[in-house]
Design an enzyme around this catalytic site. Sequence first.
Site, PDB file in Angstrom:
ATOM      1  N   TYR A 138     -32.370 -22.982 -15.464  1.00  0.00           N
ATOM      2  CA  TYR A 138     -31.272 -23.639 -16.187  1.00  0.00           C
ATOM      3  C   TYR A 138     -30.186 -22.611 -16.526  1.00  0.00           C
ATOM      4  O   TYR A 138     -28.990 -22.849 -16.311  1.00  0.00           O
ATOM      5  CB  TYR A 138     -31.828 -24.277 -17.456  1.00  0.00           C
ATOM      6  CG  TYR A 138     -30.790 -24.860 -18.374  1.00  0.00           C
ATOM      7  CD1 TYR A 138     -30.056 -25.991 -18.016  1.00  0.00           C
ATOM      8  CD2 TYR A 138     -30.534 -24.288 -19.625  1.00  0.00           C
ATOM      9  CE1 TYR A 138     -29.104 -26.526 -18.865  1.00  0.00           C
ATOM     10  CE2 TYR A 138     -29.583 -24.817 -20.484  1.00  0.00           C
ATOM     11  CZ  TYR A 138     -28.881 -25.943 -20.101  1.00  0.00           C
ATOM     12  OH  TYR A 138     -27.934 -26.468 -20.939  1.00  0.00           O
ATOM     13  N   SER A 146     -24.451 -22.168 -21.854  1.00  0.00           N
ATOM     14  CA  SER A 146     -25.606 -22.100 -22.766  1.00  0.00           C
ATOM     15  C   SER A 146     -25.863 -20.662 -23.192  1.00  0.00           C
ATOM     16  O   SER A 146     -25.711 -19.722 -22.398  1.00  0.00           O
ATOM     17  CB  SER A 146     -26.842 -22.658 -22.053  1.00  0.00           C
ATOM     18  OG  SER A 146     -28.019 -22.304 -22.751  1.00  0.00           O
TER      19      SER A 146
END
Length: 242
Positions: A151, A138
Amino acid sequence: MNKNIVLTGASKGLGLEIAKELLQNGCNVYAINRSLTSELERLKNQFPENLFIDLFDLSDSKNIKEKVFKNFLSYNVKIDGFVNNAALAYDEIITNTMHEPLDKMFNLNVFAPMLMTSNIIRNMLFHKTKGSIIHISSISVHTGYKGLSMYAASKGALEAYSKNTAREWGEIGIRSNCIVAGFMETEMSATLTDEQKNRIYKRTSLKEATDLGSVAKTISFLLADDSKSITGQNIFVDSGTI
């Protein structure tokens, strides 16, 4: 491509787009998902001989070897590639961190990919396959977003793991790369308001969300022999996030 590819999280969003791309390119796709969506069921009807589906929750990482590699993927299946797409986002500010959701996210985002990779490399060694492994990371690892620190930490662990996998197994032809995906229009981002999304888009060069099809086609390239000299890399597909 005529390759056997294992794909996690294929039931919707980016995973579904990757499955479509690979099937259209002539691959057999072994999809591992927590649930069977109507979209994936339609894809199965369209490619009945090439799409194989296993329903298993990968956050139950302790049972991956038994449930996936004994019941679904035996050594009779020669695996050419692995796309680790399944993920969970624990969206919370740091001072509110709770152990239970943190544990669940790391089981799915980090421990499961490591155990999947271990068993897939064993399969590649058994068949003497020069395979390709791809983890979906990400852009939050590299730019930071409020509420996504946990995350991003899980995806950062994957990037380090992928680079070391490339170093450890490269000499026998097994490659490992990460796709660093930008902000995409998926179920994971559906809870954001238009204002929040537009604020994120303004941080990109293209001023728009990252296209799912663009990410899927890049993954398809990294699985193909045309990319045989690419390993240990983070490939950014992020609309030019700055």
